[in-house]
Design an enzyme around this catalytic site. Structure first.
Site, PDB file in Angstrom:
ATOM      1  N   ASN A   9       0.869  -1.182   0.000  1.00 40.39           N
ATOM      2  CA  ASN A   9       0.000   0.000   0.000  1.00 40.39           C
ATOM      3  C   ASN A   9       0.904   1.230   0.000  1.00 40.39           C
ATOM      4  OD1 ASN A   9      -1.773   2.073   0.576  1.00 40.39           O
ATOM      5  ND2 ASN A   9      -2.257   1.368   2.655  1.00 40.39           N
ATOM      6  N   LYS A  11       0.044   4.249  -0.201  1.00 39.69           N
ATOM      7  CA  LYS A  11      -0.600   5.431   0.392  1.00 39.69           C
ATOM      8  C   LYS A  11      -0.399   6.630  -0.526  1.00 39.69           C
ATOM      9  CE  LYS A  11      -0.104   3.253   4.821  1.00 39.69           C
ATOM     10  NZ  LYS A  11      -0.040   3.370   6.263  1.00 39.69           N
ATOM     11  N   GLU A  97      -6.903   4.408   7.900  1.00 40.03           N
ATOM     12  CA  GLU A  97      -6.715   5.847   7.650  1.00 40.03           C
ATOM     13  C   GLU A  97      -7.972   6.447   7.034  1.00 40.03           C
ATOM     14  OE1 GLU A  97      -2.999   5.458   5.550  1.00 40.03           O
ATOM     15  OE2 GLU A  97      -2.062   4.849   7.429  1.00 40.03           O
ATOM     16  N   GLU A 167      -5.379  -5.255  10.535  1.00 40.65           N
ATOM     17  CA  GLU A 167      -4.364  -4.229  10.751  1.00 40.65           C
ATOM     18  C   GLU A 167      -4.653  -3.478  12.050  1.00 40.65           C
ATOM     19  OE1 GLU A 167      -2.334  -3.014   6.833  1.00 40.65           O
ATOM     20  OE2 GLU A 167      -4.088  -1.752   7.096  1.00 40.65           O
ATOM     21  N   GLY A 173       2.411   2.154  10.762  1.00 41.33           N
ATOM     22  CA  GLY A 173       3.322   3.281  10.610  1.00 41.33           C
ATOM     23  C   GLY A 173       4.017   3.687  11.898  1.00 41.33           C
ATOM     24  N   SER A 213       3.473  -2.237  10.273  1.00 42.70           N
ATOM     25  CA  SER A 213       4.920  -2.271  10.485  1.00 42.70           C
ATOM     26  C   SER A 213       5.566  -3.599  10.069  1.00 42.70           C
ATOM     27  CB  SER A 213       5.276  -1.907  11.933  1.00 42.70           C
ATOM     28  OG  SER A 213       4.837  -0.579  12.208  1.00 42.70           O
TER      29      SER A 213
HETATM   30  P1  PGA Z   1       2.826   0.210   7.632  1.00 42.10           P
HETATM   31  O1  PGA Z   1       1.338   0.400   7.007  1.00 42.10           O
HETATM   32  O2  PGA Z   1       3.378  -1.047   7.023  1.00 42.10           O
HETATM   33  O3  PGA Z   1       3.582   1.433   7.196  1.00 42.10           O
HETATM   34  O4  PGA Z   1       2.660   0.109   9.089  1.00 42.10           O
HETATM   35  C1  PGA Z   1       0.474  -0.687   6.818  1.00 42.10           C
HETATM   36  C2  PGA Z   1      -0.813  -0.205   6.191  1.00 42.10           C
HETATM   37  O5  PGA Z   1      -1.264   0.909   6.484  1.00 42.10           O
HETATM   38  O6  PGA Z   1      -1.436  -0.926   5.374  1.00 42.10           O
END
Ligand code: PGA
Length: 250
Positions: A9, A11, A97, A167, A173, A213
């Protein structure tokens, strides 16, 4: 047999040149895939370039969101058929998000899932508890509610292709990943609820990913968990080198 999936992803990151360089780089590092499906989910603006860049490679492309209406006066929105027509085969629905910053609810996630499935897009359906919910001991209830409400009105056959992504919001993040055991515990609980509500055959077939993460350093331990069928990766999917390591399980 559930085929494992590694989905990236991106983002709201990258412009065209960066996206094209990423795919080129990834293709150089990974020439064929065995027993794992890889999906790259760039922002809308990069879908066409990435779809073109992955042609002839084993990588698939997904969008990060979709609207539920087929067409109409909905300024700024993108319809499921538009994504399918472009060559997208997956779409992330209900990312935390979107729930946190854009008013997404279980009900709107449910509408998106139905609309996506209606045109043949495979939803990557995200759910997970916040830190506060984990600390107050309501993780299972919260995840179950998001799961059941998100799937409301769909039949077992319809939900079989859906990819669920567990998640935990506190792990996204933050560099603070759930332990493989934490992930396994919630994922196997969710699989149990799916089996109970639909059938054990459906429960056995639905893929459930972990996200939050994920890095080359923790992928192996995560993938060793029996109910965890892959990962949804944010930050570590932005660099071809780290994404390639995750695809190869470290
Ligand atoms: P991250 O994000 O790996 O940066 O923690 C995961 C996600 O939002 O799908």
């Amino acid at each position: 047999m559930r085929i494992p999936m590694v989905a990236g992803n991106w983002k709201m990151y990258k412009v065209r040149a960066e996206a094209e360089a990423f795919v080129q780089d990834l293709r150089a590092q990974i020439t064929h895939l065995q027993d794992v499906e890889v999906v790259i989910c760039p922002p809308y603006t990069l879908l066409e370039s990435v779809i073109r860049a992955v042609q002839g490679s084993p990588f698939q492309v997904g969008a990060q969101n979709v609207y539920w209406e087929e067409q109409g006066a909905f300024t700024g929105e993108v319809a499921p058929s538009m994504l399918y027509d472009l060559g997208c085969r997956y779409v992330i629905c209900g990312h935390s998000e979107r729930r946190q910053y854009f008013g997404e609810t279980d009900e709107t996630v449910n509408r998106r899932l139905k609309a996506a499935l209606g045109v043949g897009l495979i939803p990557i359906f995200c759910l997970g508890e916040t830190l506060e919910e984990r600390e107050t001991g309501v993780t299972f209830q919260v995840c179950e509610r998001q799961l059941i409400n998100g799937l409301h009105g769909l039949t077992g056959d319809q939900i079989t292709p859906i990819v669920v992504a567990y998640e935990p919001v506190w792990a996204i993040g933050t560099g603070r990943n759930a332990t493989p055991q934490d992930a396994q515990e919630v994922i196997s609980y969710l699989r149990g609820r799916i089996s109970e509500k639909y059938s054990s055959a459906v429960g056995e077939q639905v893929r459930i990913l972990y996200g939050g993460s994920v890095k080359p350093e923790n992928i192996q331990a995560l993938m060793a968990e029996p109910d965890l069928d892959g990962v949804l990766v944010g930050g570590a999917s932005l660099e071809a080198a780290s994404f390639a390591r995750i695809i190869q399980y470290g």
